[in-house]
Scaffold this active site. Sequence first.
Site, mmCIF file in Angstrom:
data_model
loop_
_atom_site.group_PDB
_atom_site.id
_atom_site.type_symbol
_atom_site.label_atom_id
_atom_site.label_comp_id
_atom_site.label_asym_id
_atom_site.label_seq_id
_atom_site.Cartn_x
_atom_site.Cartn_y
_atom_site.Cartn_z
ATOM 1 C CB SER A 91 -4.831 0.243 1.591
ATOM 2 O OG SER A 91 -5.563 1.263 0.926
ATOM 3 C CB SER A 97 -4.933 4.276 1.382
ATOM 4 O OG SER A 97 -5.176 3.489 2.522
ATOM 5 C CE LYS A 157 -6.280 0.793 -2.607
ATOM 6 N NZ LYS A 157 -6.406 1.854 -1.583
#
Lengths: 478, 480
Positions: free
Chosen positions: B154, B178, B79
């Site tokens: 996210s 997330s 990420k």
Amino acid sequence: MSREYETVIGLEVHVELATKTKIFCGCSTQFGGEVNSHTCPVCTGMPGSLPVLNKQVVEYAIAVGLATNCEITRHGKFDRKNYFYPDNPQNYQISQLYLPICRNGYVEIETEAGGKKKVGIHEIHMEEDAGKLIHDEWGDVSLVDYNRSGVPLIEIVSEPDMRSAEEVIAYLEKLRMFIQYLGASDCKLQEGSMRADVNLSVRPVGSDKFGTRTEMKNLNSFTAITHAIENERERQIDIIEAGGSVIQETRRFDDNKGESYAMRSKEDAQDYRYFPDPDLIPLDVSQEWIDRIKSEQPEFRPEKMARYKEEYGIPDYDIGIITDNKRMADIFEEASAICGQPKKVSNWLMVETLRLLKEKNMDAVDIRYSPKHLAALIDLVEKKVINSSVAKEVFEKMFDDDTDPVQYVEEKGLKQETDSGAIKAICEQVIADNPQSVADYKAGKEKAIGFLVGQTMKAAKGKADPGTVNALLRELLS
Amino acid sequence: MELKQLSALELGKKIAAGEVKVKEAVDAAFAVSDEKEADIHSYITIDKEGAYAAAEKVQQAIDKGELSSPLAGVPVAIKDNMCTEGILTTCASKILCNFVPTYTATAVEKLKAAGAVILGKTNMDEFAMGSTTETSAYGVTRNPRNIAHVPGGSSGGSAAAVAAEECFYALGSDTGGSIRQPAGYCGVVGIKPTYGTVSRYGLVAYGSSLDQIGPLAKDVSDAAAVLEAISGYDEKDSTSIDRKDLDFTASLKEDVKGVRIGIPRDYFGEGLDPEVAASVKAAAAALKEAGAVVEEFDLALVKYAIPTYYTIADAEASSNLERFDGIKYGYRTEDYTDLHDMYKKTRSEGFGPEVQRRIMLGSFVLSSGYYDAYYLKALKVKALIKQAFDDAFKKYDVILGPVAPTTAPKLGESLSDPMKMYLGDIYTISANLAGIPGLSIPVGRDAAGLPIGMQLFGDCFKEDVIIRTGYTYEKIRGAF
């Protein structure tokens, strides 16, 4: 007129702690160094970096708190103080607002009248220093050096208990003594390792309400502090006498001009949005930890002075100067223990050491020579290996780079001529070369012998004992 | 079976046995990306050069017998809010458009030490603020199961990359769901571990007291193995915990006999899609069939979780994001008259609307006069929520519920109504507030073919029981 007013003063004193590394990372705290060379992701506010508390900072803060009779907070926290400025890489400073490490202490000072007075300490908290902006006047840019960013500080906040510049100085000297004796900081005002902000207000004598206060910054010597206090007191009284009212504001004192000017007023006060730093865990201080720090507290100045009087029998004046600084006191005690001549040690400290410190514009904390070398030097003189004028020369060398005096005297061939035959020969030569002085002496002019001793010492390149030479000359001339 | 379809552990075995070269695994992943990125856009940065260079080094180390990790040579996606030395790290924000870190996050460093090969940095909501990956400054990511829908957020890029077989596993971060929510939307497995289990050093902070890094993987076994590789005490993170029980793969056992599972009635009330409810209840029934003790109960304070979460997370974020000011790194506005003008323009231009909204909210709740009423009160409620979970875990080993009220929404449906988006976090955020571990696992599909996720909570440090329960369920369910 102004005698009708009382001055009320409280201090915020920032002290830079003498840890080797910064408060929240492993970078060096050493002064100087290439710009941004003592930095890492943490102290430059890189994304994703996290602070880790340096335990030594807490230890020093607790030690100062104990010396100043504070309560130690057993469950403390660090808070973020949020404000934007380029010297502050995260745009928040990690400090302590809600649960400072020390609270409710006091320092006892001697007043002018000879009495004692307690100055209350509201709190002591730990925080990080900011970096430094470097303004390039030619390039129309400013650059930032983060070497100082994250250097540990404690802020000691007093109660508004002081009433004069003298009391303020007495309080600061007492604080400085404690902190230096603890080895927690060198407390140099000029270099900024100790900084005092003065909060001052005036009120009619007898009033129990405080007047509006101002905060004075940029005070980097005791003289500047004294000037600033006197100046601000007058300024506030003038305003009040003229029917005006003092504005709560921060002022910057310019010691060269002897006046202050407003930096920012209360209306500009920022909302720092303090909140506990979620990156740091609560700081739990155990009783064992406090007890250990307490047991390691050094003997402070008042006790030391009493003991010196008892133990060493040196004059009060000497004691006062030697104990003014822990480095001096340590040298005195150690060197005396080695050579067993406290008076001689004291003399070296009082005369040559102070002279060279002054000459080289140094602070006593910066004395580099080791006590064992001073003891050895005293020993050399005592055993008449060198005379006192050579000793001074050796001392200067020792003062500069802690040279071993024994080795130095050996290498440079500075030993006194102990061969009495050789000295006698020189004396005879001097007598032969100076018939006029000889005649003067014989005619009863005592002073002439001094000249002849001098000439002999010169011929012996200083390596003779002046007492021996004096006796020998008298013998030869009798 | 094609190489790209292998799980991370299956691939690791083949690489260890010399049946597959690391380069071939990287080739397989990039082949998928080459084909699908135009549609899905899982990545912000694909680092082919770096990946092939790493593949060669890792292969050599494997050949010399220097790497023994089951993940050695397996390609991973990271990420884009974890610092990677030398690789652009944007947090999906314009304000970090040019930021190349000088150091690597501890969790990523641990994977590299285990022989992982980094393929690139995945898309996300800007600074992890969002639930759809639509707040990214670098374009949306689409759900590989149905590209008209969002992948969740996210960590939407990481979930999509795993689901689309663009990587064999990925790292995400979870502040309010997330990892678990996009895993649920994309039909993969995600774990948010107990707070303090994985070092946050190098993870660009959103809500520091809630953030945790965790795996997104094809199955529970992979997720457990990855979590094992990235966990551990880190002296660079003061909130990191020195745990001894980190052998999560030891819990990969098919056994739920006697496991006490509690289902909070409050999680099956108003707002929950009936299809989601039915799938999750069916999964619970299957676990009961396998020997677990399943019952419903009332978990207190559920409705307070969302306001508490957004107060705390935004307060911390408002301070954490102050460092992005145009001074030291990242984006700086073109024209400015003085320092404050520079700050204002840089931050107004550099942050997207959702980030600005949360900075404002967070600044407000911390401001003088409101601190006690909002931030301090939220901290108190957080403590009560933790207490409610402590009480629940006296009765149950696992708390079971849906991951989200619905399956993945259509692109563009969520941003117009932030409140609705916030309410979508209802089932996930409690785990962050209580610091407990949560595992998200696919249990079915809705009529549109979109995955439905189930969530399992364990008490602090009890990843073992949710991994075991998840693993057992996965065996019952069969391939997804």
